[in-house]
Design a protein around this motif. Structure first.
Motif, short mmCIF file in Angstrom:
data_model
loop_
_atom_site.label_atom_id
_atom_site.label_comp_id
_atom_site.label_asym_id
_atom_site.label_seq_id
_atom_site.Cartn_x
_atom_site.Cartn_y
_atom_site.Cartn_z
N GLN A 1 -19.88 23.83 5.33
CA GLN A 1 -21.78 24.46 5.46
C GLN A 1 -22.07 24.95 6.49
O GLN A 1 -22.86 25.94 6.77
CB GLN A 1 -22.60 23.39 4.59
CG GLN A 1 -22.71 23.34 3.08
CD GLN A 1 -23.09 22.25 2.54
OE1 GLN A 1 -23.66 21.34 3.84
NE2 GLN A 1 -23.12 21.91 1.32
N THR A 2 -21.59 24.77 7.49
CA THR A 2 -22.56 24.68 9.01
C THR A 2 -21.20 26.19 9.64
O THR A 2 -21.70 26.31 10.76
CB THR A 2 -22.99 24.04 10.30
OG1 THR A 2 -21.74 22.83 10.70
CG2 THR A 2 -23.93 22.65 8.94
N VAL B 1 -18.08 17.92 13.94
CA VAL B 1 -19.62 17.03 13.36
C VAL B 1 -18.49 16.03 13.21
O VAL B 1 -17.35 15.26 13.47
CB VAL B 1 -19.65 16.96 11.72
CG1 VAL B 1 -20.37 15.93 11.31
CG2 VAL B 1 -20.19 18.38 11.65
N GLU C 1 -25.18 27.78 6.69
CA GLU C 1 -26.38 27.77 7.78
C GLU C 1 -25.23 27.39 8.82
O GLU C 1 -24.75 26.94 9.53
CB GLU C 1 -26.64 26.15 7.74
CG GLU C 1 -28.37 26.05 8.05
CD GLU C 1 -28.61 24.21 7.98
OE1 GLU C 1 -29.68 24.20 8.87
OE2 GLU C 1 -28.46 24.31 6.89
N ARG D 1 -18.68 17.64 4.04
CA ARG D 1 -18.81 19.16 3.53
C ARG D 1 -20.29 19.91 4.29
O ARG D 1 -20.04 21.03 4.31
CB ARG D 1 -19.97 18.84 2.53
CG ARG D 1 -19.02 17.97 0.94
CD ARG D 1 -19.67 17.66 -0.12
NE ARG D 1 -20.75 16.47 -0.23
CZ ARG D 1 -19.72 15.61 -0.48
NH1 ARG D 1 -18.52 15.18 -0.80
NH2 ARG D 1 -21.11 14.69 -0.88
N ARG D 2 -20.22 18.63 5.26
CA ARG D 2 -21.52 19.92 5.65
C ARG D 2 -21.08 20.90 6.82
O ARG D 2 -21.27 22.00 7.28
CB ARG D 2 -22.57 18.81 6.48
CG ARG D 2 -23.87 19.43 7.67
CD ARG D 2 -24.58 19.66 6.64
NE ARG D 2 -25.33 20.58 7.66
CZ ARG D 2 -26.71 21.09 7.25
NH1 ARG D 2 -26.39 21.38 6.29
NH2 ARG D 2 -27.21 21.69 8.19
N VAL E 1 -26.69 18.90 14.15
CA VAL E 1 -26.01 19.24 13.25
C VAL E 1 -26.21 18.94 11.60
O VAL E 1 -25.58 19.86 10.61
CB VAL E 1 -24.60 18.06 13.00
CG1 VAL E 1 -23.53 18.44 14.03
CG2 VAL E 1 -24.52 16.79 12.15
N VAL E 2 -26.87 18.23 11.38
CA VAL E 2 -28.20 18.76 9.25
C VAL E 2 -29.33 19.85 9.75
O VAL E 2 -30.24 19.83 9.46
CB VAL E 2 -28.27 17.42 9.31
CG1 VAL E 2 -27.61 16.47 9.05
CG2 VAL E 2 -30.00 16.58 10.60
N ALA F 1 -19.40 13.74 3.08
CA ALA F 1 -20.90 13.89 2.89
C ALA F 1 -20.68 14.71 4.76
O ALA F 1 -21.36 16.20 4.62
CB ALA F 1 -22.19 13.21 3.25
N ALA F 2 -20.49 14.22 5.22
CA ALA F 2 -19.85 15.17 6.53
C ALA F 2 -18.91 16.52 7.34
O ALA F 2 -18.88 16.93 7.14
CB ALA F 2 -19.52 13.80 7.94
N LEU G 1 -23.96 12.56 10.98
CA LEU G 1 -25.14 12.33 9.83
C LEU G 1 -25.76 11.01 10.40
O LEU G 1 -25.49 10.33 10.97
CB LEU G 1 -24.06 12.16 8.59
CG LEU G 1 -23.60 13.67 7.95
CD1 LEU G 1 -23.10 13.03 6.74
CD2 LEU G 1 -23.85 14.98 8.15
#
Length: 619
Positions: free
Chosen positions: A269-270, A176, A276, A265-266, A375-376, A262-263, A243
């Motif tokens: 998560q990915t 990201v 994901e 955390r994303r 990325v989302v 948020a980036a 994002l």
């Protein structure tokens, strides 16, 4: 909306051309993916070294190998206004990933030089190759092989392309990109340009010029004109690597901090250990590269990306060339007017509707691939939104239904022009790029005698001596990657702009770069092959009639064919550019650099790329 035929054709052509190299790239990625959690492949000694300095809680997470470890690769330094805000980001990121049970480590820093500081100076000759150094530095940071995802912190010119090229070599990892945002608006761009021309004319002194420049570049954040740095940020949006809507939120604001967290955390998560899995190899494919070209064209973005996007694509096993840019340029309308293509800056563009509105317009017109990975998640339509804080919580809403300033951003149905502002010029001088979105129609055709220079300082000196008060085409040679590292030549613009304003027909033809600051003077740049490699621009002599026609794509020396064929290109002496200011260390890069159309890369990809490109380019 069905996809525009030009996008279909160009994408199919790229996919066919890239089949061998893309397959090799994806096989390497798959091999890395199958190896499992990165920390599980290293020895106990390796792992102990990797977490020796971490806090007790983070050591436990890394030891147990059930939660992701996010690498931070940052281009922070506090000399670049655009990158100074990154000083605060690692702490924000580490706290954010801890909230989702993960850990983050500062994996490595990469160099970040400012073209605005080095413009016209010897250090500028390191600029283009700094991209490859950044790519290698990114690879070194990630080579410790204890990471499950990556956050790349970068904004400016060669830095984002370098980070992306490096990250793509770890295609099995999610990546990201995290921007810092533009500085607030300062002196209006038209006024800044006017003052620069007055200084070039000798009508104001250095103190007055410095005061104006200080009012333009006045605080933390990216320079607000639409050069390479802000073109980078828009492309990261269109490519789905940010994002949504993150590009142009100003630094040190609650919304910017919320997007950074948020980036982080994303990214966790990915990862393969997250909920994901989205590796960067799936995000950057042939359709993504086509989307990037479209985004660049629709906004009149930096000409540097006719070099950088070629190199970025090649890092993912994808082969593109300037014919792809040209074919898309004929289909993609120009939807923005941002300085130097207008008077507004990127803050005005963002306020008018920004990336979200632009992407929605292009999607609805069939001018972007929508079914791509980002990325989302899958689908670019998510990027037709903009971020906001609602009672302290980050969320997204649809971009404005219509542009809030049609002088800056327009719908696809009512563009500023039906075609984008980027053209490819061809003729007996070679192949070249020109950006005409800021060039008035009456200046797009210039036929005038050549005045030949081998150094930009010599052109400026000739102007100050009063020798250029006439119609002419400046031919500036030995400015390509192998000659001197291909520095940007933006310092010439106030001089040439003053002559054009005085009523003279002027243009520039060079194997060098002009960057995202290319403006109102027609400039045929990136001429390939470069003169040091025997390029035909080296045959031009003072007084030769040159025709530059940006409407038909012609670039020719109007010299008798027999005489032209009999001429030998100038030899030239570039030894003065081989040493001083660290240039000694870049000799190998200069020696092995590919041509501008092949990405000006020192990584050895050029021979493979040339075999896959059209025969006329390879020749």
């Amino acid at each position: 909306m069905s996809l525009h035929p030009a996008l279909q054709q160009v994408t199919a052509r790229i996919r066919a051309r890239s089949a061998p190299t893309r397959a090799t790239y994806l096989a390497i990625v798959e091999q890395a993916r199958k190896s499992g959690v990165a920390r599980g492949r290293v020895s106990c000694t390796n792992l102990a070294h990797a977490f020796a300095a971490e806090a007790p809680r983070d050591k436990i997470v890394m030891r147990e190998q059930r939660q992701p470890n996010v690498a931070i690769v940052s281009a922070y330094n506090d000399m670049l206004s655009a990158h100074q805000p990154f000083e605060r980001f690692p702490a924000l990121i580490k706290q954010a990933v801890r909230e989702v049970g993960a850990v983050a480590q500062f994996a490595g820093g990469v160099p970040a030089m400012c073209d605005g500081v080095t413009q016209g100076q010897p250090g500028m000759e390191l600029s283009l190759f700094s991209r490859d150094v950044i790519a290698m530095s990114t690879a070194i940071a990630l080579s410790h092989a204890v990471f499950d995802a990556v956050l790349c912190l970068g904004v400016c010119d060669k830095i984002v392309p370098g980070l992306l090229i490096g990250a793509l070599q770890f295609g099995h990892l999610p990546v990201v990109f995290v921007p810092a945002g533009p500085m607030t608006s300062g002196m209006p761009n038209d006024e800044k340009s006017r003052i620069r021309q007055l200084h070039a004319q000798g009508k104001i002194d250095r103190a007055a010029l410095l005061e104006a420049e200080s009012q333009s570049y006045h605080g933390a954040g990216t320079c607000t004109f639409y050069g390479t740095a802000n073109s980078n940020q828009l492309l990261m949006e269109v490519m789905g690597l940010h994002l949504p809507g993150a590009a142009f939120i100003t630094p040190s604001t609650p919304l910017r901090d919320a997007l950074t967290a948020a980036a982080a955390r994303r990214a966790a998560q990915t990862s393969a250990l997250g909920s994901e899995y989205i590796p960067i190899a799936e995000v950057v494919d042939e359709r993504t590269i086509v989307n990037a070209i479209v985004g660049l064209l629709a906004t009149g973005g930096s000409t540097n990306h006719t070099i950088h996007l070629v190199a970025i694509a090649r890092a993912a096993g994808i082969v593109i060339d300037w014919d792809d840019f040209d074919a898309l340029s004929n289909a993609v309308p120009l939807l923005t007017r941002i300085y130097p293509n207008g008077s507004a800056d990127v803050n005005h563009f963002h306020a008018a509707g920004g990336c979200g509105l632009l992407i929605r317009e292009l999607l609805d017109a069939g001018l972007l691939h929508e079914d791509v990975q980002t990325v989302v998640g899958r689908g670019l339509r998510r990027y037709a939104q903009e971020p906001l804080l609602d009672e302290g919580q980050l969320g997204w809403r649809d971009a404005p239904a219509a542009s809030l300033d049609r002088d800056v951003l327009r719908p696809a149905a009512e563009p500023f022009s039906a075609e984008s502002g980027l053209k490819i010029l061809c003729g007996n001088l070679g192949r070249s790029v020109i950006k005409v979105s800021a060039v008035k129609p009456q200046h797009r055709i210039v036929e005038a005698p050549a005045v030949v220079f081998d150094e930009q300082a010599d052109l400026i000196a000739a102007y100050k001596r009063g020798e250029l008060n006439r119609d002419f085409i400046a031919v500036l040679r030995f400015q390509g990657p192998r000659a001197n590292g291909m520095p940007e030549l933006h310092q010439l613009m106030p001089t040439l702009g003053s002559l054009q304003d005085a009523g003279h027909k002027v243009a520039l033809v060079t194997d060098g770069r002009m960057s995202g600051a290319s403006g109102k003077v027609p400039a045929a740049i990136h001429l390939t092959p470069e003169v040091l490699c025997g390029g035909p621009l080296g045959k031009v002599r003072d007084g030769d009639l040159i025709r530059l026609d940006a409407t038909t794509g012609e670039l020719d020396a109007l010299v008798d064919a027999a005489e032209w064929d009999a001429r030998e290109p100038a030899a030239g002496d570039v030894s003065a550019h081989a040493s001083g200011m660290g240039r000694e260390l870049f000799g190998a890069m200069r020696a092995y650099a590919s041509g501008a159309e092949q990405g000006a890369s020192s990584f050895g990809w050029a021979p493979v790329a040339a075999q896959l490109q059209p025969a006329e380019i390879a020749a």
